[in-house]
Enzyme design. Structure first.
Site, PDB file in Angstrom:
ATOM      1  N   THR A   2       0.856  -1.177   0.000  1.00 56.81           N
ATOM      2  CA  THR A   2       0.000   0.000   0.000  1.00 56.81           C
ATOM      3  C   THR A   2       0.894   1.228   0.000  1.00 56.81           C
ATOM      4  O   THR A   2       1.384   1.656   1.036  1.00 56.81           O
ATOM      5  CB  THR A   2      -0.923   0.002   1.234  1.00 56.81           C
ATOM      6  OG1 THR A   2      -1.709  -1.186   1.197  1.00 56.81           O
ATOM      7  CG2 THR A   2      -1.844   1.211   1.228  1.00 56.81           C
TER       8      THR A   2
ATOM      9  N   LYS B  50       0.003   5.817   8.487  1.00 58.42           N
ATOM     10  CA  LYS B  50       0.627   6.068   7.177  1.00 58.42           C
ATOM     11  C   LYS B  50      -0.425   6.069   6.059  1.00 58.42           C
ATOM     12  O   LYS B  50      -0.414   6.931   5.178  1.00 58.42           O
ATOM     13  CB  LYS B  50       1.657   4.979   6.918  1.00 58.42           C
ATOM     14  CG  LYS B  50       2.190   4.893   5.510  1.00 58.42           C
ATOM     15  CD  LYS B  50       3.152   3.727   5.342  1.00 58.42           C
ATOM     16  CE  LYS B  50       2.459   2.380   5.204  1.00 58.42           C
ATOM     17  NZ  LYS B  50       1.690   2.200   3.948  1.00 58.42           N
TER      18      LYS B  50
ATOM     19  N   LYS C  91      -7.239   1.330  -3.169  1.00 56.74           N
ATOM     20  CA  LYS C  91      -6.809   0.676  -1.929  1.00 56.74           C
ATOM     21  C   LYS C  91      -6.827   1.669  -0.765  1.00 56.74           C
ATOM     22  O   LYS C  91      -7.323   1.365   0.323  1.00 56.74           O
ATOM     23  CB  LYS C  91      -5.409   0.099  -2.119  1.00 56.74           C
ATOM     24  CG  LYS C  91      -4.700  -0.339  -0.852  1.00 56.74           C
ATOM     25  CD  LYS C  91      -5.419  -1.478  -0.137  1.00 56.74           C
ATOM     26  CE  LYS C  91      -4.717  -1.840   1.167  1.00 56.74           C
ATOM     27  NZ  LYS C  91      -5.544  -2.678   2.030  1.00 56.74           N
TER      28      LYS C  91
END
Lengths: 309, 309, 309, 309
Positions: free
Chosen positions: B94, B239, B170
């Site tokens: 990711t 993050k 995503k």
């Protein structure tokens, strides 16, 4: 079983019809007389007053808000005086926990029963007898009402014996639906501005981790911009978020996302969009991202009265 | 088909094993050598450097963050120099949209292909080859990688031909999962303080409008307080929220709920809870409501490396 | 001029004493009798009931919240029955706009006058007769009360002839003070973690664009961690933010920062910090940044009763 | 003392003029040549490149953002190569903490000095030499620059010896100014909808606890709707909030109000209001409350370049 049915908005109308279809003898009342008359052809009797709808074993209320319920039950509607010993008041409206507590006590004191039985489902689900019903109250009256619930819904959940528990579950659920609308709205605005086809995004979601009716239903409404007629209008959504926050404050539970979403509904109401469906919160997210104001595909008249989500 | 696999955290380890099970010839590398050695018994070859894992038709990366990917591909790992003409870099981490854009261009300039193929699913899903894969890139290399995807996941979605679209999907999905955690956390704290059994509340949700894996999985984690070992840890969640907000700012899309949730993860990391699963955001909601600090049911060591949700 | 004074918390005590010092004949009442007795040495007469404090031209109330005011004026305290024709009720508590509207009408109907005159200033300012008073009501009774205001405050502002306007101004002002606390708290936590001396930061602010008492007073409290005894406690702050939001909702005005700050106070109350001064909101910001829990420098007993900011 | 001055937007223009008035020999540069030429009549020399402005003891930069500063100092502008041994780069722009750290090190390595000296004050204050200057760096070069600061500002604060401290103080201050704008905007919208004259509300504030320039200046701008020409435009405000949040994230400090305000600026920029003054955030609050869109009283051309607040 003879029942009264009070409150014939989009939701109540459909629910009463399903009771009639299932063979119950139903006496209906609405402050807008014509709505009650419309049900005659399905076999309903029409009462002249709320109290006149209270001669059966149970009376169902499906009204817009606390004030309407208070007025019908405790105020000028005099239901609490008209209802017989041991009869049940089945409150299917989305009301506050505080009013539910008050009604629990008032009916108890009057020798009656109170069952809180709010529902999940939009007008289409009500029409199809596919509502989800959350019913709380003493076991015996809840059991007595099961045939009614079976006629109106696809499933009945019983979170406990204290009626306000059902109202809190309903309010908590509405908060979660609203959060899905808001968050889908934010994410879809991002996809649109980044040229990712939003229907592909939604498809990926609903065919993987998010394969639930709430994402499918509201995702579709958002992508098709079907904000009118409102299945559940902004002012009702605002009221429910306010009710969640009131319950949360009473119990000292900070709910920051609920506060944020409350303010979004308040913004929409203040800006004159009160006649849109609550899914139009996604339109606010789009507008705030500078996306073009969407063209409404109004397909009917605006909602009013006791619509329920 | 010969493939390289770089990054063997909880997720990568399981994914590489599934490739081996399906008969692919896999050369693995991880900066922690022992993780690579552990795969020898399943038939893997172990590379001494990332570049040494690049002799096949494709190389898969499953690393912790942008920095790790940059270093391995463009920096000291020299993958971009080692990878052959027409070979494919399949980035399943990711990462940010910005890095994905940079890699798209870098691989194109090097005569290679770039497919962004991030996944949805926790370590259990990776082990069971039940991941959902979102793959974007030119049609030919995406098709070439399908056998790999089929070996690792239950379903592959293709949102378009531009790799960064997959990363944005995503990130958008992770924002939505985080929103479910936060909102369930708020609602469950309310139920707990109002004495509504939270498992009843969750049951009602997941058997009606919210019948999706995301509510079942995270609802269960919250009710069972299984925050350790972390399937997906707080710093990784932080993050990802930061990456969503960066993409949103680049496109001028305000995402107020995403901002709020970002700050909640930042709070947890700042308060020293970085080793918990991201579902522990619900614990913050509970603590802020004055509910007792929960006893952790740690059942193993804390997570590390390239864990993915 | 004979006046009654009802409500002798930290604020009321000091204010009544200043009236006595200025030569007014003051009859006092508090539900905690000893507080009233304490004022005898300054010349006060002590009433046995709220009604018994209403024989003069005016009666001042300085109570904790709406409920206390309602009870004293309209409920068991029977002030509205005891107060003479043409007498003035001067309500100096921070009450809701809704109650102020109700009192405006109730006193009018009873042939009396209602002046809403909430104050800005902490107990120290009350003691020094340095309060800022915001008084609204019909011109004549407001003028009649000016000598009282002059004895208690340094300046009186008149925002209009409708009493609730004063309450709204007060609530708006308290929202702004709370926003200063919250924002200073966030910024100071940042300075601390970045090793910028926070007192230097505060000095730069208060000697340039932010040279106002609100930054000096609350900045000092935050840097010295003087959160006890509370000059204005968390539950009162929470009440005021709730009142601002109620007024805002009644007028359809979204106030997102007010909602956020409301939730911060609710968090502090839920977490058991209700006895701290509202400036301790800055401690929450520090804790959420992982800064060490601060050692309290309690210098006295916790506050209670009708403290006002 | 010979100085260079790079960046001649609204702020820089006025500041350079004040240096000239005070007798400094100033060589100016701006990428828009005509802005530099405009200063000839005040005695400036005009450089053809940034490097050509670096022959003196110090060079001042007053540029729009990080990118401009990076380009001029480290990139194509080659200032770091042109500047002499022991010379000082005085960076008065509002830049990020990260860039300030990088410049501190770069100038040290080049045998030069770096002083970060951002300013508080709008173009009017710059013109009147009434800026507040926050200067951090080694004591000797800071002292050397004092005559420059005295020529441009009314007061210089020194928060410490590490240059980035000054940038953080400036960013923290801008966050606080933005919070005043947002909160005043929310409160004034409430007053307007409740028919409390907003100028009376502002007067009460600024004559009591809020008697600081920040409330007077921004309160006036909001009430007079003077959003154009922008003294400090939305995109610059957005950049500063982003910089605050970046610094806060680097230090793990959650700043929920800063996040909220960041999203408000992002909304305004996304909605096409980037040419308005940042005080127009109050207009967003008014619009969200359904108040009529205000008529702009544009009195000149939109701002551009290195405007500073």
């Amino acid at each position: 079983m003879d029942v009264g049915f009070i409150g014939l908005g989009h939701m109540g109308q459909a629910m009463a019809r399903n009771l009639l279809k299932s063979g119950f003898k139903v006496t209906v009342w609405d402050r807008t007389r014509s709505r009650a008359e419309d049900l005659r052809e399905f076999g309903a009797m029409v009462a002249d007053t709320p109290a006149a709808a209270c001669s059966g074993e149970a009376v169902v209320t499906m009204l817009a808000d606390d004030r309407a319920v208070e007025d019908v039950i405790l105020g000028s509607g005099r239901v609490i005086r008209a209802l017989g010993d041991d009869a049940v008041h089945v409150s299917m409206s989305t009301i506050t926990v505080a009013l539910s507590e008050e009604l629990t006590e008032a009916h108890r004191a009057a020798g009656q029963h109170f069952v809180a039985a709010p529902v999940f489902g939009r007008p289409e689900a009500a029409a199809a007898a596919q509502l989800y019903i959350v019913a709380a109250g003493e076991p015996e009256p809840v059991d007595r009402c099961r045939p009614l619930f079976d006629a109106m819904g696809q499933k009945t959940f019983v979170p406990g014996g204290f009626p306000p528990a059902a109202n809190l579950v309903k309010l908590g659920g509405n908060f979660l639906i609203a959060s899905v609308i808001e968050c889908l709205g934010e994410a879809i605005a991002l996809m649109r501005k980044a040229d990712v086809p939003p229907h592909r995004f939604l498809e990926i979601l609903t065919e993987s981790l998010f394969s639930a009716p709430v994402y499918k239903t509201y995702g579709r409404l958002i992508l098709e911009e079907q904000y009118q007629p409102a299945g559940f209008s902004m002012p009702l959504a605002l009221k429910d978020l306010r009710s969640v926050l009131a319950a949360a404050e009473a119990k000292a539970v900070p709910m920051p996302v609920a506060s944020l979403i409350h303010d979004r509904f308040l913004t929409e109401v203040a800006r004159g969009n009160g006649d849109l469906d609550w899914s139009a919160l996604a339109r606010l997210a789009a507008e705030n991202a500078g996306l073009e104001p969407l063209t409404f595909k109004a397909t009917g008249s605006a909602t009013s009265g006791a619509d329920r989500d």
